[in-house]
Design a protein around this motif. Sequence first.
Motif, short mmCIF file in Angstrom:
data_model
loop_
_atom_site.label_atom_id
_atom_site.label_comp_id
_atom_site.label_asym_id
_atom_site.label_seq_id
_atom_site.Cartn_x
_atom_site.Cartn_y
_atom_site.Cartn_z
N ALA A 1 0.55 -1.45 -0.21
CA ALA A 1 0.30 0.04 0.58
C ALA A 1 1.13 1.23 0.20
N PHE A 2 2.27 1.56 0.20
CA PHE A 2 2.70 2.17 0.59
C PHE A 2 3.50 2.38 -0.95
N TYR A 3 3.75 1.17 -1.46
CA TYR A 3 4.61 1.73 -2.52
C TYR A 3 3.71 2.20 -3.26
N ALA A 4 2.26 1.77 -3.32
CA ALA A 4 1.16 2.59 -4.91
C ALA A 4 0.88 3.85 -4.13
N ARG A 5 0.91 4.34 -2.73
CA ARG A 5 0.70 6.03 -2.82
C ARG A 5 1.34 6.50 -3.03
N HIS A 6 2.62 5.94 -2.67
CA HIS A 6 4.33 6.79 -2.56
C HIS A 6 5.17 6.63 -3.70
N ILE A 7 5.51 5.01 -3.57
CA ILE A 7 6.91 4.89 -4.39
C ILE A 7 6.68 4.91 -5.72
N ASN A 8 5.59 4.67 -6.15
CA ASN A 8 5.19 4.40 -7.85
C ASN A 8 5.19 5.61 -8.59
N PRO A 9 4.34 6.66 -8.12
CA PRO A 9 4.10 7.79 -8.29
C PRO A 9 5.08 8.98 -8.40
N ARG A 10 6.04 8.52 -7.68
CA ARG A 10 7.95 9.35 -7.76
C ARG A 10 8.12 8.81 -8.75
N LEU A 11 7.97 7.22 -8.90
CA LEU A 11 8.78 6.88 -9.93
C LEU A 11 8.52 6.63 -11.07
N LYS A 12 7.28 7.37 -11.59
CA LYS A 12 6.22 7.52 -12.51
C LYS A 12 6.86 9.38 -12.90
N HIS A 13 6.83 10.15 -12.09
CA HIS A 13 7.69 11.26 -12.47
C HIS A 13 9.17 11.57 -12.40
N LEU A 14 9.69 10.32 -11.55
CA LEU A 14 11.54 10.43 -12.45
C LEU A 14 11.17 9.60 -13.71
N TYR A 15 10.87 8.74 -14.68
CA TYR A 15 10.24 8.29 -15.34
C TYR A 15 10.36 9.59 -17.04
#
Length: 265
Positions: free
Chosen positions: A30-44
């Motif tokens: 849940a933490f990954y979906a809410r915080h990590i994945n959006p940041r990785l998408k922005h980074l990409y």
Amino acid sequence: MGILDDLKAKREAEERRLADEEEKRRKHEAFYARHINPRLKHLYAYLSELCDHLNYLKPDNSFSYHFPTVGDIDDFTQGNYRLSVDSGDQMKRLNLRFQCTRDPYSIALEPGTPADKLLDFLKARHIDHQARRVRASAVSHWHLDIVFDCLVHAGLEFEANLDTLSIDMRAINFPTWGRRSLCYKPHEIDNDFFDELGRFLLREESRLLRLTMSDEDRERIRKLTEQEKKRRRRETILARQYTPNPEQARSETPSLLDRLKPRKR
């Protein structure tokens, strides 16, 4: 306690352990979906645009790599940026690859330890090379003519770490040989980080450049940076002297991506 009671207690303990692990896994997902994945998408998205500009503009960013026995070899340039991702929706790993190249380098060395160190280094890094024994004319003295390609495969990797709830960054043969790692919490991957990352890739003064270098490498790069600054200052002075109507600088400092975008005509 009988054997059945003993087995029952062990089973209940194992079931509690598994239930705790499953609850921890759900929380981390849940933490990954809410915080990590959006940041990785922005980074990409940022790296995609950055690579597109760099591959088009091919900025001049001459630098050096250190080789055993030889020392620093100058005039490397960086290019051919390639970005890949493991998933377009559930991103866990981003890979940025690029090449650092210059013309082949040749050197004549006495057979022995110094030559062996260089050859072992080239073999370990899978760098194409040739070594030829040559005898000087009219004497029985031999030396080695070594010629090798100056091609360094470098890159950055970003990976979601669900154990530490962080984003791990690994620099590979960049800015110097070897692998170096840094760890970031998701909130640290922000616009300021993106600009630092862009400067880092261009080998400009950056906090990331300082964090990923040894003291020896840092001092060598500092000297090279000072030389480059002096060269640019001389070019700026000459440009001002020979430009009748210099364009006024903008009052605000543009972001790195803004500086890399081609100007409208």
